[in-house]
Write a protein that holds these residues in place. Structure first.
Motif, mmCIF file in Angstrom:
data_model
loop_
_atom_site.group_PDB
_atom_site.id
_atom_site.type_symbol
_atom_site.label_atom_id
_atom_site.label_comp_id
_atom_site.label_asym_id
_atom_site.label_seq_id
_atom_site.Cartn_x
_atom_site.Cartn_y
_atom_site.Cartn_z
ATOM 1 N N ALA A 22 44.823 42.367 32.367
ATOM 2 C CA ALA A 22 45.072 42.019 33.458
ATOM 3 C C ALA A 22 43.986 41.330 33.352
ATOM 4 O O ALA A 22 42.804 41.279 33.024
ATOM 5 N N MET A 23 44.447 39.895 33.864
ATOM 6 C CA MET A 23 43.177 38.913 34.087
ATOM 7 C C MET A 23 42.489 38.718 34.839
ATOM 8 O O MET A 23 42.335 38.685 35.964
ATOM 9 N N PRO A 24 41.097 38.842 34.185
ATOM 10 C CA PRO A 24 39.360 38.582 35.655
ATOM 11 C C PRO A 24 39.851 37.542 35.866
ATOM 12 O O PRO A 24 39.854 36.718 35.339
ATOM 13 N N ASP A 25 39.808 37.747 37.308
ATOM 14 C CA ASP A 25 38.970 36.382 38.498
ATOM 15 C C ASP A 25 38.165 35.946 37.911
ATOM 16 O O ASP A 25 36.707 35.296 37.307
ATOM 17 N N GLY A 26 38.728 34.438 37.869
ATOM 18 C CA GLY A 26 37.829 32.947 37.508
ATOM 19 C C GLY A 26 37.903 32.947 36.103
ATOM 20 O O GLY A 26 36.599 32.128 35.625
ATOM 21 N N LYS A 27 38.615 33.104 35.015
ATOM 22 C CA LYS A 27 38.201 33.268 33.738
ATOM 23 C C LYS A 27 40.140 31.731 33.688
ATOM 24 O O LYS A 27 41.040 32.502 33.898
ATOM 25 N N ILE A 28 39.361 31.368 32.604
ATOM 26 C CA ILE A 28 41.116 30.755 32.179
ATOM 27 C C ILE A 28 40.588 31.150 30.402
ATOM 28 O O ILE A 28 41.060 31.888 29.685
ATOM 29 N N LEU A 29 42.274 31.989 30.405
ATOM 30 C CA LEU A 29 43.393 32.448 29.524
ATOM 31 C C LEU A 29 42.900 31.398 28.479
ATOM 32 O O LEU A 29 43.519 30.264 28.170
#
Ligand code: NAP
Length: 417
Positions: free
Chosen positions: A267-274
């Protein structure tokens, strides 16, 4: 600086670099190189479109002062056979921001590509190609609107760096002997040989620019594209150095794919770029089947060259895809197609690749209102199906316009916005 043949417009002012940013006056001097073949047709059409958009956006408060620079066949005529005049390079440095049409490169020996030379001489290490769908543009995809990708292609290394040794030459024989005798490797007799340099320096500055772009433009991901499963110490190293710089310099802003699964259960954390990576061949498939999963790509030179044309084909082809070659600040925007010599001076081809490169240029200097006008007017022209021959053959009930008529149609829409 004084020039022999270049005339710097008197009423314009130079762009300067202030700390890490460009300082752009309201009357900037921007350089343009017309280019060979279809270059003069697309350049004259595009200059009219950019000027119309700037005039409409700023009502005379801002104006570009264009400065013609010479390279390619036109330069050879002016500089006594010199296709690549030193003073053009000086002017590109002095003016900071320029745009160019395509330049001819004869196939085979004896003539180094002017485009490659320009990138290497000026150390324009990043080739930036945004590829996105404009409503109404013919596309072979079922959902072309999912395509919105920006490719950052390394521009100075890889097999394009020009370290090649022709079969049958002394240099080739010497290198072949060294490789066989000293390095214990073998290959067929008389093979042409080339070297593929990929360095930490070249990789890190390219990936840094791609990640910074993703941050500045609120993008979701940066994908490192490579063929590291086969070429471990060049392409594989590109991937490793890419991850390294992501973690070293952008620790708070990025998350790697491995961290995503190890620490966040996917689950992508908010505000981050993968930051993830993909093997080059599967990228060609994924960009056709699931283009919506990709955002910013960082690639080496050869992979990026192939990938950007293939991706452009999904949303209208190279007649429309824009591009730029950039150093830290100096930028040369350019049409991504070639000189299409069979159409030279016929007022026939699509000017959109150069024209959208100019839109990127306007955005780069911060004149987004003018850029937006062109972006908004373009789909309206598509909607009317008034297009150049390349789009007309892909559309039903289209009216075929010449290059200059297409510019007229677009300017008309800009003026009505
Ligand atoms: P090209 O000039 O890009 O042309 C290939 C085909 O692409 C054209 O025949 C045309 O297709 C289509 N096309 C290109 N530009 C178009 C436009 N503005 N509007 C509509 N269709 C367009 O590639 P090339 O024939 O391989 O190369 C010709 C020369 O350009 C070579 O000397 C090459 O080295 C040079 N080149 C320069 C650059 C550069 O300066 N950046 C880049 C690539 C190639 P249809 O025939 O199907 O209509």
């Amino acid at each position: 600086m004084t020039y022999k043949h270049i005339e710097i417009p008197e009423n314009g002012a130079r762009i300067s670099i202030n700390g890490n940013a460009l300082s752009v006056p309201d009357n900037p001097i921007l350089g343009y190189i017309e280019g060979d073949g279809i270059g003069s047709d697309i350049t004259s059409a595009s200059l009219r479109i950019w000027d119309a958009a700037v005039e409409k956006a700023y009502q005379g408060k801002r104006k570009v002062h264009w400065c013609e620079l010479y390279m390619g066949e036109k330069a050879a005529g002016i500089y006594g056979g010199d296709f690549f005049p030193a003073e053009t390079l000086d002017a590109i440095r002095e003016l900071t921001v320029s745009i160019k049409g395509p330049l001819t490169t004869p196939v085979g020996g004896g003539f180094r590509s002017l485009n490659v030379s320009l990138r290497q001489e000026m150390d324009l290490y990043a080739c930036v190609r945004p590829v996105k769908y404009y409503t109404g543009v013919p596309s072979p995809l079922k959902k072309p609107e999912e395509v919105d990708v920006v490719i950052f292609r390394e521009n100075t290394e890889d097999v394009y760096s020009g370290i090649e040794f022709e079969s049958g030459t002394n240099a080739n024989a010497k290198l072949a002997r060294f490789l066989r005798d000293e390095m214990g490797v073998d290959f067929f007799e008389d093979a042409g040989l080339a070297i593929k340099p990929i360095s930490p320096h070249g990789t890190r500055r390219l990936v840094r620019k791609a990640i910074q772009y993703a941050i500045d433009n609120h993008r979701k991901s940066v994908t490192l594209v490579h063929k590291g499963n086969i070429m471990k110490y060049t392409e594989g190293a590109f991937m490793r150095w890419g991850y390294e710089i992501a973690k070293e310099e952008f620790r708070d802003q990025v998350i790697t794919e491995q961290e995503l699964w190890d620490d966040h259960d996917g689950a992508m954390p908010d505000g981050k770029i993968l930051v993830n990576d993909r093997i080059a061949d599967i990228m060609f498939q994924l960009l056709q089947l699931r283009p919506g999963e990709f955002d910013v790509l960082a690639t080496m030179n050869l992979n990026g060259d192939y990938l950007s044309d293939a991706l452009a084909a999904e949303v209208g082809g190279i007649g429309i895809a824009p591009g730029a070659n950039m150093a830290d600040h100096i930028a040369v925007f350019e049409a991504t197609h070639g000189t299409a010599p069979k159409y030279a001076n016929q007022d026939k081809v699509n000017p959109s690749s150069l024209m959208f490169s100019g839109v990127m240029m306007l955005e780069y200097i911060g004149w987004t209102e003018a850029a937006d006008l062109i972006n908004r007017a373009f789909p309206q022209v598509m909607d009317d199906r008034t297009v150049t021959y390349d789009f007309a053959r892909l559309m039903e009930n289209a009216t075929t316009l010449s290059t200059s008529q297409f510019a007229d149609a677009l300017i008309d829409k800009i003026n009505r916005l």
